[in-house]
Design a protein around this motif. Sequence first.
Motif, PDB file in Angstrom:
ATOM      1  N   PHE A 129      -1.599  -0.340  -5.854  1.00 28.22           N
ATOM      2  CA  PHE A 129      -2.025   0.443  -6.858  1.00 28.22           C
ATOM      3  C   PHE A 129      -3.180   0.817  -7.439  1.00 28.22           C
ATOM      4  O   PHE A 129      -3.788  -0.715  -6.877  1.00 28.22           O
ATOM      5  CB  PHE A 129      -1.064   0.690  -7.899  1.00 28.22           C
ATOM      6  CG  PHE A 129      -0.747  -1.463  -8.621  1.00 28.22           C
ATOM      7  CD1 PHE A 129      -1.369  -1.064  -9.599  1.00 28.22           C
ATOM      8  CD2 PHE A 129      -0.126  -2.093  -7.966  1.00 28.22           C
ATOM      9  CE1 PHE A 129      -1.367  -2.647  -9.931  1.00 28.22           C
ATOM     10  CE2 PHE A 129      -0.269  -3.277  -7.737  1.00 28.22           C
ATOM     11  CZ  PHE A 129      -0.620  -3.500  -9.104  1.00 28.22           C
ATOM     12  N   GLY A 130      -3.765   0.927  -8.801  1.00 27.71           N
ATOM     13  CA  GLY A 130      -4.890   1.039  -9.192  1.00 27.71           C
ATOM     14  C   GLY A 130      -6.038   2.311  -8.042  1.00 27.71           C
ATOM     15  O   GLY A 130      -5.453   2.803  -7.278  1.00 27.71           O
TER      16      GLY A 130
ATOM     17  N   ALA B 120       8.783  -0.880  -2.511  1.00 27.34           N
ATOM     18  CA  ALA B 120       9.637  -1.240  -2.189  1.00 27.34           C
ATOM     19  C   ALA B 120       9.119  -0.029  -1.479  1.00 27.34           C
ATOM     20  O   ALA B 120       9.396   0.230  -0.188  1.00 27.34           O
ATOM     21  CB  ALA B 120      10.963  -0.504  -3.298  1.00 27.34           C
ATOM     22  N   GLY B 121       7.664   0.712  -1.837  1.00 27.59           N
ATOM     23  CA  GLY B 121       7.463   1.101  -1.111  1.00 27.59           C
ATOM     24  C   GLY B 121       6.435   0.607   0.342  1.00 27.59           C
ATOM     25  O   GLY B 121       6.319   1.680   1.302  1.00 27.59           O
ATOM     26  N   ILE B 122       5.706   0.038   0.181  1.00 28.63           N
ATOM     27  CA  ILE B 122       5.689  -0.717   1.686  1.00 28.63           C
ATOM     28  C   ILE B 122       6.913  -1.004   2.647  1.00 28.63           C
ATOM     29  O   ILE B 122       6.590  -0.427   3.787  1.00 28.63           O
ATOM     30  CB  ILE B 122       4.810  -1.458   1.908  1.00 28.63           C
ATOM     31  CG1 ILE B 122       3.383  -1.835   3.283  1.00 28.63           C
ATOM     32  CG2 ILE B 122       4.951  -2.818   0.982  1.00 28.63           C
ATOM     33  CD1 ILE B 122       3.344  -0.467   2.991  1.00 28.63           C
TER      34      ILE B 122
ATOM     35  N   TYR C 185     -10.194   4.792  -1.565  1.00 29.33           N
ATOM     36  CA  TYR C 185     -11.006   3.515  -0.161  1.00 29.33           C
ATOM     37  C   TYR C 185      -8.985   3.395   0.609  1.00 29.33           C
ATOM     38  O   TYR C 185      -9.961   2.676   1.311  1.00 29.33           O
ATOM     39  CB  TYR C 185      -9.961   1.994  -1.440  1.00 29.33           C
ATOM     40  CG  TYR C 185     -11.864   1.772  -2.197  1.00 29.33           C
ATOM     41  CD1 TYR C 185     -12.768   2.932  -1.654  1.00 29.33           C
ATOM     42  CD2 TYR C 185     -11.094   1.352  -3.333  1.00 29.33           C
ATOM     43  CE1 TYR C 185     -13.812   2.533  -2.806  1.00 29.33           C
ATOM     44  CE2 TYR C 185     -12.357   1.910  -4.232  1.00 29.33           C
ATOM     45  CZ  TYR C 185     -13.588   1.850  -4.545  1.00 29.33           C
ATOM     46  OH  TYR C 185     -14.348   1.610  -5.735  1.00 29.33           O
ATOM     47  N   ASP C 186      -7.615   3.533   0.451  1.00 31.30           N
ATOM     48  CA  ASP C 186      -6.939   3.388   1.141  1.00 31.30           C
ATOM     49  C   ASP C 186      -7.111   3.932   2.377  1.00 31.30           C
ATOM     50  O   ASP C 186      -7.317   3.727   3.740  1.00 31.30           O
ATOM     51  CB  ASP C 186      -5.710   3.149   1.206  1.00 31.30           C
ATOM     52  CG  ASP C 186      -4.605   3.608   1.726  1.00 31.30           C
ATOM     53  OD1 ASP C 186      -4.385   2.759   2.942  1.00 31.30           O
ATOM     54  OD2 ASP C 186      -3.371   3.783   1.313  1.00 31.30           O
ATOM     55  N   PRO C 187      -7.388   5.447   2.556  1.00 26.60           N
ATOM     56  CA  PRO C 187      -7.320   6.227   3.240  1.00 26.60           C
ATOM     57  C   PRO C 187      -8.750   6.749   3.753  1.00 26.60           C
ATOM     58  O   PRO C 187      -8.724   6.821   5.180  1.00 26.60           O
ATOM     59  CB  PRO C 187      -7.072   7.810   2.462  1.00 26.60           C
ATOM     60  CG  PRO C 187      -7.350   7.722   1.090  1.00 26.60           C
ATOM     61  CD  PRO C 187      -6.668   6.715   0.270  1.00 26.60           C
TER      62      PRO C 187
ATOM     63  N   THR D  98       5.585  -0.636 -11.759  1.00 21.97           N
ATOM     64  CA  THR D  98       4.985  -0.050 -10.912  1.00 21.97           C
ATOM     65  C   THR D  98       4.786  -1.244  -9.474  1.00 21.97           C
ATOM     66  O   THR D  98       4.751  -1.373  -8.831  1.00 21.97           O
ATOM     67  CB  THR D  98       3.450  -0.028 -11.507  1.00 21.97           C
ATOM     68  OG1 THR D  98       3.556   0.881 -11.929  1.00 21.97           O
ATOM     69  CG2 THR D  98       1.763   0.367 -10.474  1.00 21.97           C
ATOM     70  N   ILE D  99       4.479  -2.648 -10.199  1.00 22.98           N
ATOM     71  CA  ILE D  99       4.739  -3.744  -8.828  1.00 22.98           C
ATOM     72  C   ILE D  99       5.905  -3.798  -7.540  1.00 22.98           C
ATOM     73  O   ILE D  99       5.325  -3.816  -6.410  1.00 22.98           O
ATOM     74  CB  ILE D  99       4.439  -4.988  -9.557  1.00 22.98           C
ATOM     75  CG1 ILE D  99       3.161  -5.169 -10.317  1.00 22.98           C
ATOM     76  CG2 ILE D  99       4.928  -6.166  -8.981  1.00 22.98           C
ATOM     77  CD1 ILE D  99       3.081  -6.835 -11.124  1.00 22.98           C
TER      78      ILE D  99
END
Length: 358
Positions: free
Chosen positions: A99-100, A227-229, A107-109, A221-222
């Motif tokens: 996040f962020g 959970a999302g990963i 930056y991730d994609p 959010t954390i």
Amino acid sequence: MKNTLLGLSCAAILALSSCGKDNNPGGTQTTAVDEQEVITQFVSVVGNPNYVDIQAKATLLNTSITTFLATPTDANLTAARVAWKNTRQPWEQAEGFLFGPVEDENYDPTMDSWPLNRTDVDALIGSSDVITLSYVDGLDGFSKGFHGIEYIIFGPGGTRKAADITARQKDYLKFTSQSLLNTTTALMNSWAASGDNYAAKITTAGNGSTAFKTRKELFTTIVTQMAGICEEVGTGKMAEPFTERDSTKDESSYSHNTTTDFINNIQGVLNVYTATYNGTKGTTSLSALVASKNLALDTKIKTQIQTALSSMALITPTFEKAIYDNRDKISNSQAALATLQATLEGDLTTFIQTNIKD
């Protein structure tokens, strides 16, 4: 990472939690845990150091590629491959808190879209286009980043030799490596106090932060990203190649690093939960906060993280082969990840909503 597309014995969880005699029948610890310090330790022990580590490893990767391009021997190619895997480790662990700026600034994609659009990369290399840094920067994420580099230095099946890499591939490799390094530098600086200082937006959550009006919002959010990963690994990264029996859709198929990527993703969840990174442990953590009020939940979460890590370690010899020959180990891993995800989305989220009062 972007894509197109219970109980254990005390011995089994010794590394994660204490299984000694329970002197607190209420199931909680007596030591109070400061929520603000939990946040501070996440930033100072996990967040900033993880991003610094990615950039440092990407620097070494770029140096090793520069060395290979100057002296294209098999030994130097091997060194570049090692450096690539070394850079993957901190990056995949950082996906435990996706996040962020890493998402907001793409930056991730930019670094890690998969599977690589090999057709477009081959077409570029086979063209007469002049390959420059700005040219590579302008490519979409599926034609550069980690997996563009991986494709050149490992090749299909991971068998490419130094002598097989053409001049055009070397041009592409040079600037794709530099582009990746620049992106990791921008990511590092986005959190740094000397840069855009996103870290301060986290540490001031509930106290003037423009990103998080309350601490509860930050903690939520954390946990959502933890959970999302788990979901992404279990139902995305694993599921598509497993279901379709197609190893070309694996995340890091050229290097056969896919299972290691998965393990590092969930190691990232553990890092966030326990405020631990590269052998450094914070003075407090989200785990300590949970344990202070619900020791059974803390033990449950840490046990389920370890179960997921252990199940993925049994995927052998590589994920690329396991989707054909060792499918039960993948299914077991998916089940363990689903269980962990449910606990994070359910019990831990409820804990946050109930106990964070600001």
